[in-house]
Write a protein that holds these residues in place. Structure first.
Motif, mmCIF file in Angstrom:
data_model
loop_
_atom_site.group_PDB
_atom_site.id
_atom_site.type_symbol
_atom_site.label_atom_id
_atom_site.label_comp_id
_atom_site.label_asym_id
_atom_site.label_seq_id
_atom_site.Cartn_x
_atom_site.Cartn_y
_atom_site.Cartn_z
ATOM 1 N N ILE A 136 0.924 -1.258 0.170
ATOM 2 C CA ILE A 136 -0.200 0.220 0.003
ATOM 3 C C ILE A 136 0.703 1.243 0.241
ATOM 4 O O ILE A 136 -0.085 2.754 -0.069
ATOM 5 C CB ILE A 136 -0.848 0.216 1.302
ATOM 6 C CG1 ILE A 136 -0.260 0.247 3.027
ATOM 7 C CG2 ILE A 136 -1.943 -0.912 1.186
ATOM 8 C CD1 ILE A 136 -1.407 0.361 3.756
ATOM 9 N N ASP A 159 -3.080 6.212 3.195
ATOM 10 C CA ASP A 159 -2.992 4.714 2.516
ATOM 11 C C ASP A 159 -3.330 3.938 3.265
ATOM 12 O O ASP A 159 -4.205 2.762 3.184
ATOM 13 C CB ASP A 159 -0.908 3.967 3.150
ATOM 14 C CG ASP A 159 -0.975 5.385 1.309
ATOM 15 O OD1 ASP A 159 -1.611 5.929 0.627
ATOM 16 O OD2 ASP A 159 0.564 5.907 1.874
ATOM 17 N N GLU A 187 -6.963 0.992 3.171
ATOM 18 C CA GLU A 187 -6.578 -0.246 3.219
ATOM 19 C C GLU A 187 -7.497 -0.659 4.247
ATOM 20 O O GLU A 187 -7.747 -1.376 3.859
ATOM 21 C CB GLU A 187 -5.465 -0.592 3.163
ATOM 22 C CG GLU A 187 -4.742 -1.753 3.809
ATOM 23 C CD GLU A 187 -5.052 -2.931 2.002
ATOM 24 O OE1 GLU A 187 -5.595 -4.112 2.131
ATOM 25 O OE2 GLU A 187 -5.134 -2.234 0.755
#
Length: 138
Positions: free
Chosen positions: A8, A117, A121
């Motif tokens: 990620i 990020d 996710e």
């Protein structure tokens, strides 16, 4: 199940040398449409500087656009490996109260990981994930 940081992270983050000017940092952020840069000294990451850092740590404190970026950047940098589990990155960011961490393989900078990020996710329905997925303000 959570994967690795590499899954990620943003690869090849934009960097700036510690002795470059605040103006150069701002121009680079504008040109790249980003809000942070990894600061390098002798080729190694030594800090992160954000657009807010430029304002709060330099300009609002009487500095000028010609001051060196090192005046504005964070210190006490912590990093993660691309092979680290995402959970380790979450714990590190929580413990150190940081929003971004450089991702290094040995001494080489290979990426950057942000709280956004992780939010995208982990919980794509969260407000932070929604905000992080949007284009920056023009």
């Amino acid at each position: 199940m959570a994967g690795t940081v590499e899954d990620i992270m943003t690869a090849n983050p934009t960097t700036i040398r510690a002795n470059q000017s605040v103006r150069e940092a701002a121009e680079l952020m504008r040109a790249q449409d980003i809000g942070d840069l990894v600061v390098l000294e002798d080729g190694a990451p030594v800090g992160i500087v954000t657009d807010r850092d430029l304002v709060v740590r330099v300009l609002a404190d009487g500095g000028t656009a010609e001051d060196e970026v090192r005046r504005a950047c964070s210190t006490g940098l912590v990093s993660v490996s691309p092979d680290d589990p995402q959970d380790r990155a979450v714990a590190l960011m929580r413990d150190r109260a940081v929003r971004r961490v450089p991702v290094t393989r040995g001494e080489d900078l290979v990426g950057i990981l942000s709280i956004g990020d992780l939010a995208m996710e982990r919980d794509q329905q969260s407000a932070l994930a929604d905000i992080s997925a949007q284009r920056p303000n023009e």
